[in-house]
Design a protein around this motif. Structure first.
Motif, short mmCIF file in Angstrom:
data_model
loop_
_atom_site.label_atom_id
_atom_site.label_comp_id
_atom_site.label_asym_id
_atom_site.label_seq_id
_atom_site.Cartn_x
_atom_site.Cartn_y
_atom_site.Cartn_z
N GLU A 282 64.54 48.59 44.25
CA GLU A 282 63.80 48.02 45.38
C GLU A 282 63.80 48.99 46.56
OE1 GLU A 282 62.05 45.06 45.79
OE2 GLU A 282 62.28 44.74 43.63
N LEU A 283 64.95 49.62 46.81
CA LEU A 283 65.05 50.58 47.91
C LEU A 283 64.26 51.84 47.61
CD1 LEU A 283 68.81 50.06 48.81
CD2 LEU A 283 66.82 49.26 50.12
N ASN A 284 64.24 52.25 46.33
CA ASN A 284 63.40 53.39 45.93
C ASN A 284 61.93 53.07 46.23
OD1 ASN A 284 65.55 54.95 44.96
ND2 ASN A 284 65.31 54.22 42.87
N ALA A 285 61.50 51.85 45.88
CA ALA A 285 60.12 51.43 46.12
C ALA A 285 59.84 51.35 47.63
CB ALA A 285 59.85 50.08 45.46
N LEU A 286 60.81 50.85 48.38
CA LEU A 286 60.67 50.75 49.84
C LEU A 286 60.45 52.12 50.45
CD1 LEU A 286 60.85 49.03 52.46
CD2 LEU A 286 63.31 49.50 52.43
N GLU A 287 61.23 53.09 50.01
CA GLU A 287 61.08 54.44 50.56
C GLU A 287 59.67 54.96 50.32
OE1 GLU A 287 62.93 58.90 50.23
OE2 GLU A 287 62.55 57.74 48.43
N LYS A 288 59.13 54.74 49.13
CA LYS A 288 57.76 55.20 48.82
C LYS A 288 56.75 54.49 49.70
CE LYS A 288 58.57 56.78 44.16
NZ LYS A 288 58.82 56.35 42.82
N GLN A 289 56.94 53.19 49.91
CA GLN A 289 56.01 52.41 50.74
C GLN A 289 56.05 52.85 52.20
OE1 GLN A 289 56.66 48.18 50.15
NE2 GLN A 289 56.80 48.46 47.94
N LEU A 290 57.17 53.36 52.65
CA LEU A 290 57.32 53.75 54.05
C LEU A 290 56.95 55.20 54.33
CD1 LEU A 290 60.67 51.90 54.84
CD2 LEU A 290 58.37 51.30 55.65
N LEU B 193 79.43 44.07 49.61
CA LEU B 193 78.33 44.95 49.22
C LEU B 193 77.33 44.16 48.39
CD1 LEU B 193 80.00 48.30 48.08
CD2 LEU B 193 78.80 47.84 50.20
N PRO B 194 76.09 44.59 48.40
CA PRO B 194 75.53 45.63 49.28
C PRO B 194 75.33 45.10 50.69
CG PRO B 194 73.81 44.72 47.89
CD PRO B 194 75.09 44.06 47.47
N VAL B 195 75.26 46.04 51.61
CA VAL B 195 74.94 45.71 53.00
C VAL B 195 73.93 46.75 53.48
CG1 VAL B 195 76.89 47.02 53.97
CG2 VAL B 195 75.83 45.17 55.30
N THR B 196 72.92 46.28 54.20
CA THR B 196 71.85 47.14 54.69
C THR B 196 71.71 46.92 56.19
OG1 THR B 196 70.71 46.97 52.57
CG2 THR B 196 69.41 47.73 54.44
N PHE B 197 71.64 48.01 56.92
CA PHE B 197 71.45 47.95 58.37
C PHE B 197 70.06 48.48 58.70
CE2 PHE B 197 76.00 48.44 57.72
CZ PHE B 197 76.51 47.45 58.54
N ILE B 198 69.41 47.82 59.63
CA ILE B 198 68.14 48.33 60.16
C ILE B 198 68.41 48.75 61.59
CG2 ILE B 198 65.74 47.80 60.75
CD1 ILE B 198 65.72 45.78 58.46
N GLN C 65 68.80 43.06 48.55
CA GLN C 65 67.53 43.00 49.27
C GLN C 65 66.37 43.40 48.37
OE1 GLN C 65 67.59 41.84 52.51
NE2 GLN C 65 69.77 41.59 52.03
N THR C 66 65.18 42.99 48.77
CA THR C 66 63.95 43.42 48.09
C THR C 66 63.16 44.30 49.05
OG1 THR C 66 62.64 41.56 48.88
CG2 THR C 66 63.83 41.26 46.77
N ALA C 67 62.28 45.12 48.49
CA ALA C 67 61.43 45.96 49.33
C ALA C 67 60.59 45.08 50.25
CB ALA C 67 60.54 46.84 48.46
N LEU D 203 60.71 45.10 54.33
CA LEU D 203 59.47 45.40 55.04
C LEU D 203 59.13 44.29 56.03
CD1 LEU D 203 56.98 46.90 52.42
CD2 LEU D 203 57.77 47.95 54.55
N ALA D 204 59.27 43.04 55.60
CA ALA D 204 58.99 41.91 56.48
C ALA D 204 59.93 41.92 57.69
CB ALA D 204 59.12 40.60 55.70
N LYS D 205 61.20 42.21 57.46
CA LYS D 205 62.17 42.26 58.55
C LYS D 205 61.83 43.40 59.52
CE LYS D 205 65.85 40.54 60.44
NZ LYS D 205 65.81 39.18 61.00
N LEU D 206 61.44 44.55 58.98
CA LEU D 206 61.03 45.68 59.82
C LEU D 206 59.85 45.30 60.71
CD1 LEU D 206 61.35 48.73 57.40
CD2 LEU D 206 62.35 48.59 59.70
N LYS D 207 58.83 44.66 60.13
CA LYS D 207 57.65 44.26 60.89
C LYS D 207 58.03 43.27 61.99
CE LYS D 207 54.15 45.17 57.43
NZ LYS D 207 53.16 44.67 56.51
N GLU D 208 58.90 42.33 61.65
CA GLU D 208 59.37 41.34 62.64
C GLU D 208 60.08 42.04 63.79
OE1 GLU D 208 63.14 38.34 62.85
OE2 GLU D 208 62.00 38.30 60.97
#
Length: 154
Positions: A61-69, A119-124, A139-141, A145-150
């Motif tokens: 999911e994080l690999n996909a997120l990186e590509k989307q970003l 774990l896992p833990v992700t920080f924005i 987490q999912t991509a 992404l939704a959290k980032l937009k918010e």
């Protein structure tokens, strides 16, 4: 006296220049991570470990997120929870199929990240390095992404 002042001025200048741009060490491939890759952009920083089952599920999911970003001012970075270095870090990242940048040097102190025992833990983090969200668990991509937009208000 003059020599002491000049020496003090030289030391001060050196320290000030050293403070320009943070040094983020190297990645899982031993390549230097330039400060431009983390400074002045939003960051998704994920802590993972080989022994963590949910981490293994989350990594694609994080690999996909990186590509989307790509092309946006947001970077995806990983940190090994166990502090693996060198070949051990490279081997672990390869075994888990990680394609995003894994920081060999934990940036927790630089960004004042709290230590998580789960774990896992992700920080924005925002472009100023301020923690805007701490996401516990897998987490999912789409979710990140939704959290980032918010958080970005867009």
């Amino acid at each position: 006296m003059f020599k002491r002042l000049m020496a003090l001025a030289a030391v001060t200048a050196t320290l000030m220049l050293a403070g320009c741009g943070n040094d983020y060490g190297v990645d899982q491939h031993g390549q230097k991570v330039a400060s431009e890759r983390l400074d002045k952009q939003w960051k998704v920083i994920n802590y993972w470990a080989e022994w963590c089952g949910p981490c293994r599920v989350e990594i694609p999911e994080l690999n996909a997120l990186e590509k989307q970003l790509q092309g946006q001012s947001v970077g995806v970075f990983g940190v090994n929870f166990d502090g693996l270095q060198g070949k051990e870090l490279s081997d672990a990242a390869t075994a888990l199929g990680i394609t995003f940048t894994v920081l060999a040097q934990d940036p927790a102190e630089v960004f004042d990240l709290p230590r998580s025992e789960a774990l896992p833990v992700t920080f924005i983090l925002d472009e100023k390095g301020k923690v805007r969200a701490q996401l516990l668990g897998e987490q999912t991509a789409a979710g990140v992404l939704a959290k980032l937009k918010e958080l970005k208000g867009s």
